[in-house]
Design a protein around this motif. Sequence first.
Motif, PDB file in Angstrom:
ATOM      1  N   GLU A   9       0.722  -1.386  -0.199  1.00  0.00           N
ATOM      2  CA  GLU A   9       0.044   0.040  -0.040  1.00  0.00           C
ATOM      3  C   GLU A   9       0.862   1.069  -0.117  1.00  0.00           C
ATOM      4  N   ALA A  10       0.526   2.072  -0.899  1.00  0.00           N
ATOM      5  CA  ALA A  10       1.115   3.642  -0.977  1.00  0.00           C
ATOM      6  C   ALA A  10       2.722   3.336  -0.834  1.00  0.00           C
ATOM      7  N   ILE A  11       3.152   2.351  -1.713  1.00  0.00           N
ATOM      8  CA  ILE A  11       4.732   2.114  -1.863  1.00  0.00           C
ATOM      9  C   ILE A  11       5.519   3.251  -2.302  1.00  0.00           C
ATOM     10  N   ILE A  12       6.287   3.685  -1.842  1.00  0.00           N
ATOM     11  CA  ILE A  12       7.531   4.560  -2.343  1.00  0.00           C
ATOM     12  C   ILE A  12       8.886   3.744  -2.399  1.00  0.00           C
ATOM     13  N   CYS A  13       9.529   3.524  -3.226  1.00  0.00           N
ATOM     14  CA  CYS A  13      10.863   2.951  -3.208  1.00  0.00           C
ATOM     15  C   CYS A  13      11.486   3.152  -4.318  1.00  0.00           C
ATOM     16  N   ASP A  17      19.490   7.271  -5.239  1.00  0.00           N
ATOM     17  CA  ASP A  17      18.669   8.266  -4.986  1.00  0.00           C
ATOM     18  C   ASP A  17      17.489   8.396  -5.564  1.00  0.00           C
ATOM     19  N   ALA A  18      17.156   7.575  -6.523  1.00  0.00           N
ATOM     20  CA  ALA A  18      15.954   7.738  -7.463  1.00  0.00           C
ATOM     21  C   ALA A  18      14.764   6.904  -6.926  1.00  0.00           C
ATOM     22  N   ASN A  19      13.661   7.484  -6.920  1.00  0.00           N
ATOM     23  CA  ASN A  19      12.318   6.515  -6.776  1.00  0.00           C
ATOM     24  C   ASN A  19      11.426   6.142  -7.885  1.00  0.00           C
ATOM     25  N   ILE A  20      11.477   4.903  -8.072  1.00  0.00           N
ATOM     26  CA  ILE A  20      10.747   4.294  -9.048  1.00  0.00           C
ATOM     27  C   ILE A  20       9.340   4.108  -9.129  1.00  0.00           C
ATOM     28  N   LEU A  21       8.881   3.747  -7.638  1.00  0.00           N
ATOM     29  CA  LEU A  21       7.534   3.818  -7.342  1.00  0.00           C
ATOM     30  C   LEU A  21       7.181   4.849  -6.690  1.00  0.00           C
ATOM     31  N   HIS A  22       5.783   5.317  -6.986  1.00  0.00           N
ATOM     32  CA  HIS A  22       5.651   6.790  -6.388  1.00  0.00           C
ATOM     33  C   HIS A  22       4.116   6.583  -5.636  1.00  0.00           C
ATOM     34  N   GLY A  23       4.134   5.693  -4.827  1.00  0.00           N
ATOM     35  CA  GLY A  23       2.744   5.681  -3.987  1.00  0.00           C
ATOM     36  C   GLY A  23       1.807   4.660  -4.659  1.00  0.00           C
ATOM     37  N   GLY A  43       7.631   0.294 -13.592  1.00  0.00           N
ATOM     38  CA  GLY A  43       7.748  -0.032 -12.041  1.00  0.00           C
ATOM     39  C   GLY A  43       7.189  -1.199 -11.949  1.00  0.00           C
ATOM     40  N   LYS A  44       6.900  -2.099 -12.873  1.00  0.00           N
ATOM     41  CA  LYS A  44       6.115  -3.277 -12.483  1.00  0.00           C
ATOM     42  C   LYS A  44       7.150  -4.418 -11.706  1.00  0.00           C
ATOM     43  N   SER A  45       8.102  -4.671 -12.210  1.00  0.00           N
ATOM     44  CA  SER A  45       8.912  -5.654 -11.490  1.00  0.00           C
ATOM     45  C   SER A  45       9.477  -4.906 -10.124  1.00  0.00           C
ATOM     46  N   THR A  46       9.701  -3.676 -10.030  1.00  0.00           N
ATOM     47  CA  THR A  46      10.247  -3.081  -8.928  1.00  0.00           C
ATOM     48  C   THR A  46       9.185  -3.125  -7.822  1.00  0.00           C
ATOM     49  N   ALA A  47       7.818  -3.212  -8.126  1.00  0.00           N
ATOM     50  CA  ALA A  47       6.588  -3.490  -7.274  1.00  0.00           C
ATOM     51  C   ALA A  47       6.780  -4.682  -6.770  1.00  0.00           C
ATOM     52  N   MET A  48       6.948  -5.764  -7.601  1.00  0.00           N
ATOM     53  CA  MET A  48       6.914  -6.890  -7.110  1.00  0.00           C
ATOM     54  C   MET A  48       8.250  -7.359  -6.032  1.00  0.00           C
ATOM     55  N   LYS A  49       9.332  -6.830  -6.564  1.00  0.00           N
ATOM     56  CA  LYS A  49      10.272  -6.793  -5.435  1.00  0.00           C
ATOM     57  C   LYS A  49      10.100  -6.079  -4.136  1.00  0.00           C
ATOM     58  N   ALA A  50       9.737  -5.207  -4.294  1.00  0.00           N
ATOM     59  CA  ALA A  50       9.448  -4.250  -3.010  1.00  0.00           C
ATOM     60  C   ALA A  50       8.342  -5.012  -2.257  1.00  0.00           C
ATOM     61  N   ILE A  51       7.299  -5.725  -2.705  1.00  0.00           N
ATOM     62  CA  ILE A  51       6.487  -6.360  -1.971  1.00  0.00           C
ATOM     63  C   ILE A  51       6.941  -7.796  -1.446  1.00  0.00           C
ATOM     64  N   LEU A  57      11.651  -0.179   1.598  1.00  0.00           N
ATOM     65  CA  LEU A  57      10.386   0.684   1.287  1.00  0.00           C
ATOM     66  C   LEU A  57      10.880   2.039   2.160  1.00  0.00           C
ATOM     67  N   ARG A  58      10.774   3.078   1.170  1.00  0.00           N
ATOM     68  CA  ARG A  58      11.020   4.453   1.569  1.00  0.00           C
ATOM     69  C   ARG A  58       9.409   5.067   2.480  1.00  0.00           C
ATOM     70  N   GLU A  59       8.502   4.556   1.949  1.00  0.00           N
ATOM     71  CA  GLU A  59       7.104   5.036   2.527  1.00  0.00           C
ATOM     72  C   GLU A  59       6.354   3.933   1.884  1.00  0.00           C
ATOM     73  N   GLY A  60       5.066   3.540   2.707  1.00  0.00           N
ATOM     74  CA  GLY A  60       4.198   2.768   2.578  1.00  0.00           C
ATOM     75  C   GLY A  60       4.384   1.515   3.440  1.00  0.00           C
TER      76      GLY A  60
END
Length: 236
Positions: A9-13, A17-23, A43-51, A57-60
């Motif tokens: 939820e609301a993932i930022i990572c 220094d660069a964010n790929i996912l913005h919430g 950011g599809k694979s980035t979302a999978m890796k974050a989950i 996670l930087r936020e979320g």
Amino acid sequence: MPDPFLIGEAIICGYGDANILHGCTISVEKGEIAVIVGPNGAGKSTAMKAIFGLLTLREGSVHLGGQDISTLTPPDRVAAGMGFVPQTHNVFPSLTVRENLEMGAYLCPQNIEDRIEQLARLFPILKERSRQPAGELSGGQRQQVAVARAMMTQPQVLMLDEPTAGVSPILVQELFAKVQEIAAAGIAVLIVEQNARQALSFAHKGFVLVQGKNRFTGTGQDLLDDPDVRQSFLGG
């Protein structure tokens, strides 16, 4: 209304220094297939890796079965009930098919034979090529071994990153059919897929990401029927 079984939820990572996912928010229920689609670099694979915990996670947050698992390591998430199949390097090529499956059972070594027998009914290649090194298999066969190895941990959630990459068109249909069987057994399935039209055709839910944000969310059929989705992401 209760939260979905798995929700990021609301993932930022991102990376460096660069964010790929913005919430962005991604979710899936037990027995459901959810597909993440979108253009390259969305950011599809980035979302999978974050989950799955491969990125911090930087936020979320990430919740599984109502529990916050945001700070768990990937091995701890596997122990909690998550199975993950990366796009590449998803088998041990020098090990046999059988040995690959045994490696997948490291967290729950009980009843290995029963689990292998059960998975061989879903993927007959596991028995037919059990003594063959996984590196000698075709792309589609290796993908079946990779999915089966992830299933050896008896996950409640199965996550597949680009499962059809390098797989022949004939085996793509077969692989998707097996994924539907897995979901029908009550497992939540989350897929990142470039073959958007075909994936959405059987998905219960779809997420279209653009520049790390949710652009469209709906049932697979709703997204296929949406003229904006068709025009922008499905070739009209």
